[in-house]
Design a protein around this motif. Structure first.
Motif, PDB file in Angstrom:
ATOM      1  N   LEU A  40       0.862  -1.170   0.000  1.00 55.36           N
ATOM      2  CA  LEU A  40       0.000   0.000   0.000  1.00 55.36           C
ATOM      3  C   LEU A  40       0.902   1.226   0.000  1.00 55.36           C
ATOM      4  CD1 LEU A  40      -2.914   1.136   0.240  1.00 55.36           C
ATOM      5  CD2 LEU A  40      -2.587   1.099   2.723  1.00 55.36           C
ATOM      6  N   TYR A  41       0.668   2.134  -0.936  1.00 56.69           N
ATOM      7  CA  TYR A  41       1.490   3.334  -1.092  1.00 56.69           C
ATOM      8  C   TYR A  41       0.686   4.579  -0.735  1.00 56.69           C
ATOM      9  CZ  TYR A  41       4.673   0.287  -3.619  1.00 56.69           C
ATOM     10  OH  TYR A  41       5.539  -0.726  -3.952  1.00 56.69           O
ATOM     11  N   TYR A  42       1.400   5.604  -0.273  1.00 53.35           N
ATOM     12  CA  TYR A  42       0.797   6.860   0.180  1.00 53.35           C
ATOM     13  C   TYR A  42       1.493   8.029  -0.503  1.00 53.35           C
ATOM     14  CZ  TYR A  42      -0.324  10.659   3.463  1.00 53.35           C
ATOM     15  OH  TYR A  42      -0.730  11.840   4.018  1.00 53.35           O
ATOM     16  N   GLY A  43       0.704   8.968  -1.005  1.00 53.45           N
ATOM     17  CA  GLY A  43       1.252  10.186  -1.592  1.00 53.45           C
ATOM     18  C   GLY A  43       1.604  11.163  -0.481  1.00 53.45           C
ATOM     19  N   TYR A  44       2.902  11.377  -0.254  1.00 53.59           N
ATOM     20  CA  TYR A  44       3.403  12.170   0.874  1.00 53.59           C
ATOM     21  C   TYR A  44       3.848  13.556   0.412  1.00 53.59           C
ATOM     22  CZ  TYR A  44       6.291  13.368   4.906  1.00 53.59           C
ATOM     23  OH  TYR A  44       6.840  13.992   5.995  1.00 53.59           O
ATOM     24  N   GLY A  45       3.555  14.561   1.218  1.00 53.96           N
ATOM     25  CA  GLY A  45       3.965  15.926   0.892  1.00 53.96           C
ATOM     26  C   GLY A  45       3.031  16.572  -0.118  1.00 53.96           C
ATOM     27  N   ASP A  46       3.279  17.818  -0.412  1.00 59.54           N
ATOM     28  CA  ASP A  46       2.451  18.565  -1.360  1.00 59.54           C
ATOM     29  C   ASP A  46       3.325  19.582  -2.080  1.00 59.54           C
ATOM     30  OD1 ASP A  46       0.603  20.503  -2.536  1.00 59.54           O
ATOM     31  OD2 ASP A  46      -0.934  19.532  -1.325  1.00 59.54           O
ATOM     32  N   ASP A  47       3.246  19.584  -3.398  1.00 54.30           N
ATOM     33  CA  ASP A  47       4.065  20.508  -4.190  1.00 54.30           C
ATOM     34  C   ASP A  47       3.418  21.876  -4.383  1.00 54.30           C
ATOM     35  OD1 ASP A  47       2.043  20.038  -6.028  1.00 54.30           O
ATOM     36  OD2 ASP A  47       3.372  19.270  -7.594  1.00 54.30           O
ATOM     37  N   GLY A  48       2.299  22.118  -3.700  1.00 59.69           N
ATOM     38  CA  GLY A  48       1.576  23.373  -3.850  1.00 59.69           C
ATOM     39  C   GLY A  48       0.457  23.300  -4.874  1.00 59.69           C
ATOM     40  N   ASN A  49       0.433  22.225  -5.668  1.00 55.70           N
ATOM     41  CA  ASN A  49      -0.612  22.016  -6.674  1.00 55.70           C
ATOM     42  C   ASN A  49      -1.437  20.773  -6.384  1.00 55.70           C
ATOM     43  OD1 ASN A  49       0.031  24.254  -8.408  1.00 55.70           O
ATOM     44  ND2 ASN A  49       1.870  23.112  -8.997  1.00 55.70           N
ATOM     45  N   GLY A  50      -1.299  20.219  -5.177  1.00 54.96           N
ATOM     46  CA  GLY A  50      -2.062  19.035  -4.794  1.00 54.96           C
ATOM     47  C   GLY A  50      -1.387  17.721  -5.128  1.00 54.96           C
ATOM     48  N   ASN A  51      -0.211  17.771  -5.744  1.00 52.80           N
ATOM     49  CA  ASN A  51       0.516  16.548  -6.087  1.00 52.80           C
ATOM     50  C   ASN A  51       1.480  16.185  -4.967  1.00 52.80           C
ATOM     51  OD1 ASN A  51      -0.569  16.413  -8.807  1.00 52.80           O
ATOM     52  ND2 ASN A  51       0.692  18.207  -9.192  1.00 52.80           N
ATOM     53  N   ALA A  52       1.604  14.886  -4.701  1.00 50.71           N
ATOM     54  CA  ALA A  52       2.548  14.425  -3.678  1.00 50.71           C
ATOM     55  C   ALA A  52       3.977  14.678  -4.146  1.00 50.71           C
ATOM     56  CB  ALA A  52       2.331  12.946  -3.407  1.00 50.71           C
ATOM     57  N   THR A  53       4.838  15.032  -3.210  1.00 49.02           N
ATOM     58  CA  THR A  53       6.249  15.222  -3.552  1.00 49.02           C
ATOM     59  C   THR A  53       7.012  13.907  -3.527  1.00 49.02           C
ATOM     60  OG1 THR A  53       6.708  15.812  -1.249  1.00 49.02           O
ATOM     61  CG2 THR A  53       6.338  17.622  -2.786  1.00 49.02           C
ATOM     62  N   SER A  54       6.445  12.874  -2.883  1.00 52.40           N
ATOM     63  CA  SER A  54       7.039  11.540  -2.918  1.00 52.40           C
ATOM     64  C   SER A  54       5.954  10.500  -2.681  1.00 52.40           C
ATOM     65  CB  SER A  54       8.157  11.401  -1.881  1.00 52.40           C
ATOM     66  OG  SER A  54       7.669  11.603  -0.588  1.00 52.40           O
ATOM     67  N   VAL A  55       6.246   9.273  -3.079  1.00 49.48           N
ATOM     68  CA  VAL A  55       5.338   8.140  -2.885  1.00 49.48           C
ATOM     69  C   VAL A  55       6.072   7.149  -1.995  1.00 49.48           C
ATOM     70  CG1 VAL A  55       4.096   6.258  -4.001  1.00 49.48           C
ATOM     71  CG2 VAL A  55       4.235   8.494  -5.123  1.00 49.48           C
ATOM     72  N   ILE A  56       5.470   6.837  -0.830  1.00 51.55           N
ATOM     73  CA  ILE A  56       6.120   5.942   0.123  1.00 51.55           C
ATOM     74  C   ILE A  56       5.243   4.711   0.359  1.00 51.55           C
ATOM     75  CG2 ILE A  56       7.426   7.778   1.264  1.00 51.55           C
ATOM     76  CD1 ILE A  56       5.337   7.729   3.513  1.00 51.55           C
ATOM     77  N   SER A  57       5.875   3.568   0.637  1.00 48.70           N
ATOM     78  CA  SER A  57       5.113   2.361   0.978  1.00 48.70           C
ATOM     79  C   SER A  57       4.834   2.387   2.479  1.00 48.70           C
ATOM     80  CB  SER A  57       5.865   1.100   0.572  1.00 48.70           C
ATOM     81  OG  SER A  57       7.133   1.057   1.152  1.00 48.70           O
ATOM     82  N   ILE A  58       3.576   2.156   2.842  1.00 45.57           N
ATOM     83  CA  ILE A  58       3.183   2.233   4.251  1.00 45.57           C
ATOM     84  C   ILE A  58       2.666   0.913   4.810  1.00 45.57           C
ATOM     85  CG2 ILE A  58       2.745   4.708   4.196  1.00 45.57           C
ATOM     86  CD1 ILE A  58      -0.274   4.033   4.028  1.00 45.57           C
ATOM     87  N   ALA A  59       2.400  -0.068   3.957  1.00 48.27           N
ATOM     88  CA  ALA A  59       1.902  -1.356   4.431  1.00 48.27           C
ATOM     89  C   ALA A  59       2.072  -2.399   3.337  1.00 48.27           C
ATOM     90  CB  ALA A  59       0.425  -1.258   4.817  1.00 48.27           C
ATOM     91  N   GLY A  60       2.077  -3.656   3.750  1.00 48.65           N
ATOM     92  CA  GLY A  60       2.169  -4.744   2.790  1.00 48.65           C
ATOM     93  C   GLY A  60       2.929  -5.909   3.364  1.00 48.65           C
ATOM     94  N   GLU A  61       3.007  -6.978   2.594  1.00 49.00           N
ATOM     95  CA  GLU A  61       3.638  -8.207   3.059  1.00 49.00           C
ATOM     96  C   GLU A  61       5.103  -8.011   3.435  1.00 49.00           C
ATOM     97  OE1 GLU A  61       3.006 -11.187   0.081  1.00 49.00           O
ATOM     98  OE2 GLU A  61       1.016 -11.639   0.836  1.00 49.00           O
ATOM     99  N   ALA A  62       5.836  -7.187   2.714  1.00 48.85           N
ATOM    100  CA  ALA A  62       7.277  -7.036   2.948  1.00 48.85           C
ATOM    101  C   ALA A  62       7.611  -5.870   3.878  1.00 48.85           C
ATOM    102  CB  ALA A  62       7.998  -6.845   1.619  1.00 48.85           C
TER     103      ALA A  62
END
Length: 72
Positions: A40-62
Motif C-alpha cells: 500500500l502506497y501513500y502520496g506524501y507531501g504537497d508541491d503546492g498544486n495538490g501533487n505528492a512530492t514523494s510516494v512511500i510504501s506504508i503497508a504490505g507483506e514485505a
C-alpha cells in the motif's frame, strides 16, 4: 442519518508491474496487487498544486511492523 461514503483506493492489477505508482495526489492511497509487491502506497507531501512530492510504501507483506502501535 447520512448516506455511507465509499472510499476507493487506486490499484494496479496483479498482472501489472511491481513497484510504486509514478505519481499520486497528496494524501492519495494506491495498492499494487502484483504478487512480488502487494504494498500500500501513500502520496506524501504537497508541491503546492495538490501533487505528492514523494510516494512511500506504508503497508504490505514485505513491510515490517515491529514497534508500530497495535502490531502483533
Amino acid at each position: 442519518m447520512s448516506d455511507a461514503v465509499t472510499i476507493k483506493i487506486k490499484r494496479r492489477a496483479s498482472s501489472g508491474a511491481a513497484g510504486s505508482p509514478s505519481s499520486l495526489k497528496s494524501g492519495e492511497l494506491a495498492f499494487n496487487e502484483n504478487a512480488s509487491d502487494k504494498k500500500l502506497y501513500y502520496g506524501y507531501g504537497d508541491d503546492g498544486n495538490g501533487n505528492a512530492t514523494s510516494v512511500i510504501s506504508i503497508a504490505g507483506e514485505a513491510i515490517p511492523n515491529n514497534g508500530l502501535a497495535n502490531s502483533s
